[in-house]
Design an enzyme around this catalytic site. Structure first.
Site, PDB file in Angstrom:
ATOM      1  N   ARG A 174      30.745  38.171  33.859  1.00  0.00           N
ATOM      2  CA  ARG A 174      31.725  39.225  34.144  1.00  0.00           C
ATOM      3  C   ARG A 174      31.844  40.128  32.920  1.00  0.00           C
ATOM      4  O   ARG A 174      31.899  41.339  33.013  1.00  0.00           O
ATOM      5  CB  ARG A 174      33.098  38.644  34.529  1.00  0.00           C
ATOM      6  CG  ARG A 174      34.174  39.721  34.590  1.00  0.00           C
ATOM      7  CD  ARG A 174      35.439  39.356  35.353  1.00  0.00           C
ATOM      8  NE  ARG A 174      35.844  37.974  35.289  1.00  0.00           N
ATOM      9  CZ  ARG A 174      36.387  37.377  34.233  1.00  0.00           C
ATOM     10  NH1 ARG A 174      36.619  38.064  33.118  1.00  0.00           N
ATOM     11  NH2 ARG A 174      36.715  36.109  34.265  1.00  0.00           N
ATOM     12  N   TYR A 180      36.882  63.890  47.448  1.00  0.00           N
ATOM     13  CA  TYR A 180      36.303  62.798  48.229  1.00  0.00           C
ATOM     14  C   TYR A 180      37.443  62.005  48.889  1.00  0.00           C
ATOM     15  O   TYR A 180      38.422  61.650  48.223  1.00  0.00           O
ATOM     16  CB  TYR A 180      35.476  61.895  47.305  1.00  0.00           C
ATOM     17  CG  TYR A 180      34.908  60.689  48.003  1.00  0.00           C
ATOM     18  CD1 TYR A 180      33.860  60.825  48.908  1.00  0.00           C
ATOM     19  CD2 TYR A 180      35.425  59.422  47.787  1.00  0.00           C
ATOM     20  CE1 TYR A 180      33.343  59.730  49.572  1.00  0.00           C
ATOM     21  CE2 TYR A 180      34.914  58.316  48.437  1.00  0.00           C
ATOM     22  CZ  TYR A 180      33.870  58.478  49.338  1.00  0.00           C
ATOM     23  OH  TYR A 180      33.368  57.379  49.992  1.00  0.00           O
ATOM     24  N   ASP A 216      34.084  63.558  38.327  1.00  0.00           N
ATOM     25  CA  ASP A 216      33.251  62.828  39.292  1.00  0.00           C
ATOM     26  C   ASP A 216      31.964  63.628  39.450  1.00  0.00           C
ATOM     27  O   ASP A 216      31.947  64.680  40.072  1.00  0.00           O
ATOM     28  CB  ASP A 216      34.027  62.712  40.619  1.00  0.00           C
ATOM     29  CG  ASP A 216      33.241  61.947  41.694  1.00  0.00           C
ATOM     30  OD1 ASP A 216      32.006  61.865  41.586  1.00  0.00           O
ATOM     31  OD2 ASP A 216      33.882  61.463  42.644  1.00  0.00           O
ATOM     32  N   LYS A 227      24.900  56.797  45.499  1.00  0.00           N
ATOM     33  CA  LYS A 227      24.314  58.011  46.040  1.00  0.00           C
ATOM     34  C   LYS A 227      22.989  58.329  45.328  1.00  0.00           C
ATOM     35  O   LYS A 227      22.043  57.599  45.474  1.00  0.00           O
ATOM     36  CB  LYS A 227      25.340  59.150  45.944  1.00  0.00           C
ATOM     37  CG  LYS A 227      26.768  58.743  46.374  1.00  0.00           C
ATOM     38  CD  LYS A 227      26.892  58.402  47.833  1.00  0.00           C
ATOM     39  CE  LYS A 227      28.220  57.747  48.221  1.00  0.00           C
ATOM     40  NZ  LYS A 227      29.434  58.423  47.816  1.00  0.00           N
TER      41      LYS A 227
HETATM   42  C1  LIG Z   1      30.804  58.068  47.672  1.00  0.00           C
HETATM   43  C2  LIG Z   1      31.669  58.783  46.709  1.00  0.00           C
HETATM   44  C3  LIG Z   1      32.668  58.116  45.987  1.00  0.00           C
HETATM   45  C4  LIG Z   1      32.967  56.642  46.204  1.00  0.00           C
HETATM   46  O1  LIG Z   1      31.903  55.842  45.806  1.00  0.00           O
HETATM   47  P1  LIG Z   1      31.568  54.412  46.502  1.00  0.00           P
HETATM   48  O2  LIG Z   1      30.342  53.983  45.791  1.00  0.00           O
HETATM   49  O3  LIG Z   1      31.363  54.685  47.962  1.00  0.00           O
HETATM   50  O4  LIG Z   1      32.745  53.535  46.274  1.00  0.00           O
HETATM   51  C5  LIG Z   1      33.411  58.848  45.074  1.00  0.00           C
HETATM   52  N1  LIG Z   1      33.198  60.170  44.880  1.00  0.00           N
HETATM   53  C6  LIG Z   1      32.247  60.846  45.556  1.00  0.00           C
HETATM   54  C7  LIG Z   1      32.064  62.294  45.303  1.00  0.00           C
HETATM   55  C8  LIG Z   1      31.454  60.184  46.491  1.00  0.00           C
HETATM   56  O5  LIG Z   1      30.533  60.859  47.169  1.00  0.00           O
END
Ligand SMILES: *Cc1c(COP(=O)(O)O)cnc(C)c1O
Length: 379
Positions: free
Chosen positions: A46, A98, A170, A195
């Site tokens: 962890r 998001y 982000d 992504k």
């Molecule tokens: C998918 C996404 C998230 C969340 O991420 P997860 O891996 O699904 O928890 C946050 N911000 C953006 C812009 C995203 O596309």
């Protein structure tokens, strides 16, 4: 080192135990110690795991940061950032956000006494107006999801600095190949690694990257205390994915550009949202802060009927109807009923998420096949 070299080598060394050129999957929870407190840098997975740590170093390298931390999902990474705050602190966030970020802010952290302001950051005055002595974090998404709004990171970083607040970005949509917020004044960068970084739709993961040592101590303290870490196997898959990030994103950008222009000329299409268009709001900012415009595109239909949008997303074959984005395969989605269903209708329509809005994550398949697929579904 230039980006393509960093993607492949940044922060990585051959395995010290064996010389393996690829970081091995250290599928272990614990590490044997020679004597009390006498270990080789690892005590418990962890807290630290060699495969995860290799990925964390690689992510720090490609984001021009110093410290990386990986989490079980993008949401777990955002969770870590907000846990740096205290009750009474306030956050100013992009309004076109998001859906999952909106949900964790309003339904999880609001009840712990943290206050969130959602403002349209295209007008910087809205941010300045929301600042007060409790402002501790400004949270930016750019390009935004799904409207592809471009927020000026350098300008927001100046407001954050004046307010004594941290700036978090982000960077999921842009990827480190197209945009490096830490170079533009951000304090911490977040990714849904799920992504583009993973890039093959086979892992759910999140990451944070920063430069400041004190901030990194807080980040690692929360990562270890709350324990939302990622697994060695998943870390290995993402290390492999990042090695082709630059060539994948180049192709996402090329295909995205062609499809954006094709949509713009289509008789059934009303508006196309893609930051590469010269008349896209803040196109100049996009040109300055990004190295390309990406493969994410949203568009609306003439008449704005939800049935028309439903027909199209049902009838594509290569563009698979699914949530998520950023994989090698193309995806199509309907934000109003999918990713943004948790945002109240009135709120989402204010930011442009209308009933006929369709979002594309353009993959890296052959462009001719992708256009034929859309053509067929739309006729
Ligand atoms: C998918 C996404 C998230 C969340 O991420 P997860 O891996 O699904 O928890 C946050 N911000 C953006 C812009 C995203 O596309």
């Amino acid at each position: 080192m230039k980006f393509g070299t960093k993607a492949i080598h940044g922060g990585l060394e051959p395995d010290s135990a064996t010389g393996a050129i690829m970081t091995p999957i250290y599928q272990t929870s614990t590490y044997v110690q020679d004597g009390i407190g006498n270990h080789k840098g690892y005590e418990y997975s962890r807290t630290g795991n060699p495969t995860r740590n290799a990925l964390e170093s690689n992510l720090a390298a490609i984001e021009n940061g110093k410290y990386g931390a990986c989490f079980g999902s993008g949401m777990a990474a955002i969770d870590c950032v907000i846990k740096m705050l205290n009750p009474g602190d306030e956050v100013i966030s992009t309004n076109d956000l998001y859906g999952g970020s909106y949900r964790i802010f309003t339904t999880i952290f609001a009840k712990y006494g943290i206050k969130f302001h959602f403002v349209d950051m295209l007008d910087l005055q809205n941010i300045t107006d929301a600042v007060n002595e409790n402002t501790k974090l400004i949270w930016v998404e750019t390009p935004t999801n799904p409207m592809m709004n471009i927020i000026d990171i350098i300008a927001v970083s100046k407001i954050a600095k004046d307010a004594g607040a941290m700036l978090g970005v982000d960077n999921t949509f842009a990827t480190p190949y197209l945009q490096n917020p830490l170079d533009q004044g951000a304090d911490i960068v977040m990714h849904s690694v799920t992504k583009y970084l993973g890039g093959h739709s086979d892992v759910v993961m999140g990451a944070l990257i920063c430069k400041d040592e004190k901030l990194s101590e807080e980040m690692y303290r929360i990562q270890n205390s709350c324990g939302a870490v990622t697994a060695p196997m998943d870390s290995f898959l993402v290390l492999r994915g990042i090695k082709t990030l630059h060539i994948r994103v180049q192709r996402h950008c090329e295909n995205g550009e062609k499809i954006a222009h094709w949509l713009k000329d289509h008789p059934k299409v009303d508006k196309v949202y893609w930051p590469g268009f010269e008349n896209h709001t803040n196109h100049d900012v996009a040109k300055r802060q990004m190295r390309g415009f990406g493969g994410m595109i949203s568009f609306t239909l003439k008449g704005n009927r939800i049935e028309d949008a439903r027909d199209i997303v049902k009838n594509t074959h290569l563009f698979a109807l699914a949530e998520s984005l950023g994989g090698v395969e193309s995806l199509i989605g309907h934000p109003a009923t999918m990713t943004h269903a948790s945002i109240p209708k009135e709120e989402r329509e204010k930011s442009g998420v209308v009933d006929s809005l369709i979002r594309l994550s353009v993959g890296i398949e052959d462009i001719d096949d992708l256009i034929t697929d859309l053509e067929t579904a739309m006729s």
